[in-house]
Design a protein around this motif. Structure first.
Motif, PDB file in Angstrom:
ATOM      1  N   THR A 181       0.819  -0.992   0.106  1.00 14.85           N
ATOM      2  CA  THR A 181      -0.095  -0.081   0.087  1.00 14.85           C
ATOM      3  C   THR A 181       0.794   1.224  -0.045  1.00 14.85           C
ATOM      4  OG1 THR A 181      -1.668  -1.166   1.324  1.00 14.85           O
ATOM      5  CG2 THR A 181      -1.904   1.156   1.383  1.00 14.85           C
ATOM      6  N   ARG A 182       0.504   2.232  -0.842  1.00 19.74           N
ATOM      7  CA  ARG A 182       1.430   3.417  -0.896  1.00 19.74           C
ATOM      8  C   ARG A 182       0.650   4.507  -0.272  1.00 19.74           C
ATOM      9  NH1 ARG A 182       3.904  -0.672  -3.535  1.00 19.74           N
ATOM     10  NH2 ARG A 182       5.748   0.091  -4.510  1.00 19.74           N
ATOM     11  N   GLU A 183       1.225   5.517   0.377  1.00 23.17           N
ATOM     12  CA  GLU A 183       0.746   6.662   1.023  1.00 23.17           C
ATOM     13  C   GLU A 183       0.105   7.807  -0.075  1.00 23.17           C
ATOM     14  OE1 GLU A 183       0.670   7.101   4.018  1.00 23.17           O
ATOM     15  OE2 GLU A 183       1.613   5.507   5.011  1.00 23.17           O
ATOM     16  N   GLU A 440       9.072  -6.122  -4.233  1.00 24.69           N
ATOM     17  CA  GLU A 440       7.484  -5.783  -4.084  1.00 24.69           C
ATOM     18  C   GLU A 440       6.960  -6.796  -3.129  1.00 24.69           C
ATOM     19  OE1 GLU A 440       4.549  -3.103  -4.356  1.00 24.69           O
ATOM     20  OE2 GLU A 440       6.295  -2.683  -4.968  1.00 24.69           O
ATOM     21  N   ALA A 441       7.148  -7.785  -3.373  1.00 25.21           N
ATOM     22  CA  ALA A 441       6.455  -9.113  -2.576  1.00 25.21           C
ATOM     23  C   ALA A 441       7.126  -9.111  -1.101  1.00 25.21           C
ATOM     24  CB  ALA A 441       6.547 -10.392  -3.285  1.00 25.21           C
ATOM     25  N   ASN A 442       8.518  -8.916  -0.907  1.00 24.76           N
ATOM     26  CA  ASN A 442       9.092  -9.220   0.421  1.00 24.76           C
ATOM     27  C   ASN A 442       9.314  -7.976   1.135  1.00 24.76           C
ATOM     28  OD1 ASN A 442       9.375 -12.253   0.508  1.00 24.76           O
ATOM     29  ND2 ASN A 442       9.552 -11.806  -1.638  1.00 24.76           N
ATOM     30  N   GLU A 443       9.575  -6.798   0.731  1.00 28.75           N
ATOM     31  CA  GLU A 443       9.932  -5.695   1.398  1.00 28.75           C
ATOM     32  C   GLU A 443       8.955  -5.259   2.281  1.00 28.75           C
ATOM     33  OE1 GLU A 443      13.819  -3.626  -0.302  1.00 28.75           O
ATOM     34  OE2 GLU A 443      12.153  -2.993  -1.154  1.00 28.75           O
ATOM     35  N   LYS A 444       9.073  -4.597   3.234  1.00 31.27           N
ATOM     36  CA  LYS A 444       8.116  -4.356   4.541  1.00 31.27           C
ATOM     37  C   LYS A 444       7.529  -3.019   4.359  1.00 31.27           C
ATOM     38  CE  LYS A 444       8.500  -7.921   7.115  1.00 31.27           C
ATOM     39  NZ  LYS A 444       7.340  -8.978   7.150  1.00 31.27           N
ATOM     40  N   SER A 445       8.068  -1.961   3.527  1.00 33.92           N
ATOM     41  CA  SER A 445       7.457  -0.653   3.059  1.00 33.92           C
ATOM     42  C   SER A 445       8.027  -0.123   1.755  1.00 33.92           C
ATOM     43  CB  SER A 445       7.823   0.337   4.232  1.00 33.92           C
ATOM     44  OG  SER A 445       9.564   0.135   4.376  1.00 33.92           O
ATOM     45  N   PRO A 446       7.127   0.770   0.923  1.00 27.77           N
ATOM     46  CA  PRO A 446       7.337   1.259   0.028  1.00 27.77           C
ATOM     47  C   PRO A 446       8.659   2.133  -0.088  1.00 27.77           C
ATOM     48  CG  PRO A 446       5.259   1.312   0.312  1.00 27.77           C
ATOM     49  CD  PRO A 446       5.610   1.057   1.638  1.00 27.77           C
ATOM     50  N   ARG A 447       9.375   2.111  -1.057  1.00 22.54           N
ATOM     51  CA  ARG A 447      10.764   2.821  -1.212  1.00 22.54           C
ATOM     52  C   ARG A 447      10.732   4.201  -1.301  1.00 22.54           C
ATOM     53  NH1 ARG A 447      15.330  -0.946  -4.219  1.00 22.54           N
ATOM     54  NH2 ARG A 447      15.314  -2.556  -2.736  1.00 22.54           N
ATOM     55  N   ARG A 448       9.573   4.819  -1.778  1.00 30.02           N
ATOM     56  CA  ARG A 448       9.445   5.999  -2.205  1.00 30.02           C
ATOM     57  C   ARG A 448      10.445   6.685  -3.065  1.00 30.02           C
ATOM     58  NH1 ARG A 448       5.124   8.700   0.880  1.00 30.02           N
ATOM     59  NH2 ARG A 448       5.867  10.777   0.239  1.00 30.02           N
ATOM     60  N   TRP A 449      11.266   7.313  -2.430  1.00 30.79           N
ATOM     61  CA  TRP A 449      12.283   8.051  -3.411  1.00 30.79           C
ATOM     62  C   TRP A 449      13.702   7.254  -3.425  1.00 30.79           C
ATOM     63  CZ3 TRP A 449      10.654  11.616  -6.401  1.00 30.79           C
ATOM     64  CH2 TRP A 449       9.492  12.598  -5.872  1.00 30.79           C
ATOM     65  N   TYR A 450      13.782   6.412  -2.463  1.00 32.15           N
ATOM     66  CA  TYR A 450      14.993   5.540  -2.441  1.00 32.15           C
ATOM     67  C   TYR A 450      15.189   4.607  -3.495  1.00 32.15           C
ATOM     68  CZ  TYR A 450      18.308   1.778  -0.591  1.00 32.15           C
ATOM     69  OH  TYR A 450      19.100   0.895  -0.544  1.00 32.15           O
ATOM     70  N   ALA A 451      16.578   4.465  -4.119  1.00 33.97           N
ATOM     71  CA  ALA A 451      16.603   3.643  -5.331  1.00 33.97           C
ATOM     72  C   ALA A 451      16.218   4.232  -6.651  1.00 33.97           C
ATOM     73  CB  ALA A 451      16.465   2.087  -4.934  1.00 33.97           C
TER      74      ALA A 451
END
Length: 733
Positions: A181-183, A440-451
């Motif tokens: 889910t994205r903010e 996308e399936a395994n990280e705990k939070s969206p990256r937003r600007w990171y990477a």
């Protein structure tokens, strides 16, 4: 300011027949100009970029920045907003409205006061395109490209679009569904157009400020004074003072274990999962930036006030993409070890790093994938590894770095190169599309600007961007530091978790207190020569490359195009419809997963029925074996990014090559010896007895299990020589 250099007035052509007139002149800057910009960014929009890390032929030392820009572009998914930030920006806004309204692919609202909005039209349900055309796929970059091209004029130099590009842009490029889910406030792109730019070389006695005035129709910026564009940092008094991680104890290690399972299955050979650490920011963004400049010298330091109470602060060690003229370059970083206590211990750590087969394999994979990214848009044969496993020192870690360059092919520009590299393998993994799905399936939070990336698209046609890592994302007064580790099958989950904390530590310290870590010295490396393909005369072969979503497809295509330029690349579901009697050769690319994932039987069946020769690489070999009734096994230990000696029968694609050649293996699946049908013959084996080459006894089908396009196989030009052998055996029409 005791010196002013005036420039000619420049007209930028608009689609409505009106020109945006730009007047530019340069003044000598105040001695404290850059420091004033940094201070002001706590309260107004703009950005500061700096390099206080020098490396011959790659990085120099400079400062750059602006405040109170006149225009801002921002987008989320396929929707965008363009707004003037002051009365001075109304002319530029009207110009951009005319530019974007002229594009039939966009739905642009009417200009309303200080802004307008728009949407990029959806792709048709039946849209298909060659992989060589993917960078021109209808997307938000269609808008960015139109704005950038509208501002291009060689006399305007550094003028242009500056800002940040978010990680989620790659999901549209690769058609990957969002699972986290994205903010609601997440944005994918924020770009500014400034009316004043500061630039200096650190250590120089003078810096310069270039001023711009704009006239478009009845709008003249000179009629209005420069004003502040407020966007003040606000401390979050309700935030927590301790540092909290988005992974509970053991969860990150579990992600690494899941990645290792994907490596074993052959679905991935590298992944870069990250974890995020968050706390309330008690300092100001400008204070944190100054601390990082002192404690963590880097080629790409940055402070950005992006509005909506969002700031980016960082000291990235990695170039994302730089494009000047027709030349593009990147510097993949992989291979990490902690700094020593003094130069003597640093030297010991460097020796350990360079002696590590695992760390070498990490960088090999990254550079192989990076070359593949370039191959989509570069002149065949122009991609070179200019520096191999060069050492770079940072405040707490030592890295090995490769330097890769290429020449843009006709019809492509720096933005094509930017898009083709989304996002760097050093922060995603490989095969890239499958690695991004895994994250996308395994990280705990969206990256937003990171990477993602940050930097500028300038009016002289250049692109200069950094990878947005080693940074602090500040939103609503909360500061987050994200870090990842490159994981392989050989990775130790606990060690990878510690590496993420080590990478994050310097930036977490900058949020709290001064960091007294010392800096190392630079080490030069001898450039490596590129390969050549001399003496081959193209026969105009019409070649179809079937893309099985691997991170080597474009590099393999690029190798073949160096001999036979009439090659087109299509993903498997589209390639089947493109396979007609006019095709001279079908190339089955490498790929993750199993042949059945790409319906390879249908492709081979059609090629055989039409009498078209087939050349298979890695998954291509496995597909041929299964099609003719053979069986695949799974290696006890996957072979990813490591050199292997292969012996062969000196026939077919191996004709004239030395008896023992070093090749690159990236596979878990292999052809079982006891289950190879009689119609196929083994043409090569590895030193551990695994089948490395197979050909059909009667049909024009040849395959290899290794990667001819890898930098490992490029030693003594072996990969190119093998490709040439293969092409020379394709029957003439």
């Amino acid at each position: 300011m005791d010196s002013t250099e005036h420039h000619d007035t420049i007209d930028l052509i608009g689609p409505s027949g009106h020109n945006l007139r730009v007047a530019a002149w340069t003044d000598v800057a105040r001695d404290d100009q850059f420091d004033r910009i940094v201070t002001d960014l706590d309260d107004v929009l703009g950005l500061a970029l700096a390099s206080n890390y020098e490396y011959p032929s790659r990085y120099s030392i400079w400062n750059f920045g602006f405040t109170n820009p006149v225009l801002m572009f921002q987008s989320t998914d396929r929707s965008f907003i363009v707004k003037a930030l002051s009365e001075r920006g109304r002319g530029v806004l009207a110009f951009m409205h005319d530019v974007l309204s002229a594009l039939p692919e966009l739905s642009v609202e009417a200009l309303d006061g200080m802004g307008f909005s728009g949407v990029v039209d959806p792709l048709p349900a039946d849209a298909d395109f060659a992989e060589e055309d993917r960078t021109r796929k209808l997307s938000i970059f269609t808008v960015v490209r139109a704005m950038w091209q509208a501002l291009q004029h060689p006399a305007l130099g550094d003028f242009g679009l500056y800002g940040a590009f978010g990680y989620d842009l790659v999901l549209d490029f690769e058609d990957i569904a969002k699972r986290m889910t994205r903010e609601d406030d997440q944005r994918d792109v924020v770009l500014f157009i400034p009316d004043r730019l500061f630039k200096s070389t650190v250590g120089s006695e003078v810096g310069f400020v270039t001023n711009y005035e704009f006239t478009y129709g009845d709008h003249a910026s000179a009629d209005h004074p420069r004003v502040a564009v407020p966007a003040a940092f606000k401390r979050n008094d309700n935030g927590w003072s301790d540092i909290r991680c988005d992974h509970a104890p053991g969860e990150y290690e579990a992600v690494v274990d899941r990645a290792r399972g994907e490596f074993l299955a052959g679905n991935l050979f590298e992944a870069v999962p990250g974890q995020s650490f968050t706390t309330a920011l008690r300092s100001t963004p400008a204070t944190v930036f100054r601390r990082l400049m002192q404690t963590n010298p880097s080629p790409f330091a940055f402070l950005m006030n992006l509005d909506q109470d969002e700031f980016l602060i960082g000291a990235s060690p990695e170039m994302y993409l730089r494009s000047t003229g027709r030349k593009i370059e990147t510097c993949p970083i992989s291979g990490t070890i902690t700094r020593g206590a003094d130069p003597m211990e640093d030297a010991e750590q460097v020796l350990k790093l360079l002696s590590s087969a695992k760390e070498e394999a990490e960088l090999t994979m990254c550079t192989d994938v990076d070359r593949n990214d370039k191959a989509r848009i570069c002149v065949p044969g122009s991609i070179e590894v200019k520096g191999r496993r060069q050492i770079e020192f940072y405040s707490r870690v030592i890295h090995t770095v490769d330097h890769v360059v290429g020449e843009l092919a006709d019809g492509y520009d720096g933005l094509d190169a930017f898009i083709s590299h989304m996002w760097a393998v050093t922060v995603t993994g490989a095969p890239k599309a499958w690695a991004i799905k895994f994250l996308e399936a395994n990280e705990k939070s969206p990256r937003r600007w990171y990477a993602g990336a940050l930097g500028g698209l300038t009016s002289d046609g250049a692109v200069n961007t950094a990878l947005s890592i080693r940074m602090v994302q500040v939103r609503n007064g909360m500061a987050s530091v994200r870090a990842g580790a490159t994981t392989l099958y050989y990775s130790d989950p606990a060690s990878e978790e510690r590496e993420t904390r080590l990478k994050a530590s310097a930036f977490l310290s900058a949020l709290m207190e001064e960091d007294g870590s010392g800096n190392g010295k630079d080490f030069a490396a001898t450039p490596k020569a590129g390969r050549a393909s001399e003496g081959y005369v193209s026969r105009g072969l019409n070649i179809l490359m079937v893309d099985h979503e691997d991170s080597f497809v474009n590099m393999l295509s690029n190798y073949i195009k160096a001999f036979e330029p009439s090659l087109k690349t299509y993903r498997a579901h589209t390639a089947l419809s493109k396979l007609t009697k006019d095709i001279d050769l079908v190339v089955l690319s490498p790929g993750p997963g199993r042949p059945a994932d790409f319906n390879t039987n249908a492709t081979i069946e059609k090629a055989v029925s039409l009498g078209i020769p087939v050349f298979g690489v890695c998954l291509g070999l496995q597909a041929v074996v299964e099609y003719f009734g053979g069986t695949l096994g799974i290696l006890d230990e996957p072979r990813h990014g490591v050199p292997t000696t292969v012996t062969h029968e000196n026939t077919g694609v191996f004709a004239g090559l030395p008896q023992d050649i070093s090749v690159a293996r990236y596979h878990s699946l292999y052809a079982l010896d006891g289950a190879i049908p009689d119609c196929l013959t083994v043409t090569a084996r590895s030193v551990d007895g695994v089948v490395m080459g197979i050909s059909h006894r009667d049909l024009p089908i040849q395959t290899v299990q290794f990667h001819p396009e890898s930098i490992i196989t490029s030693k003594n030009d072996m990969g190119m020589r093998l490709i040439r052998n293969m092409l020379e055996q394709v029957p003439a029409r």
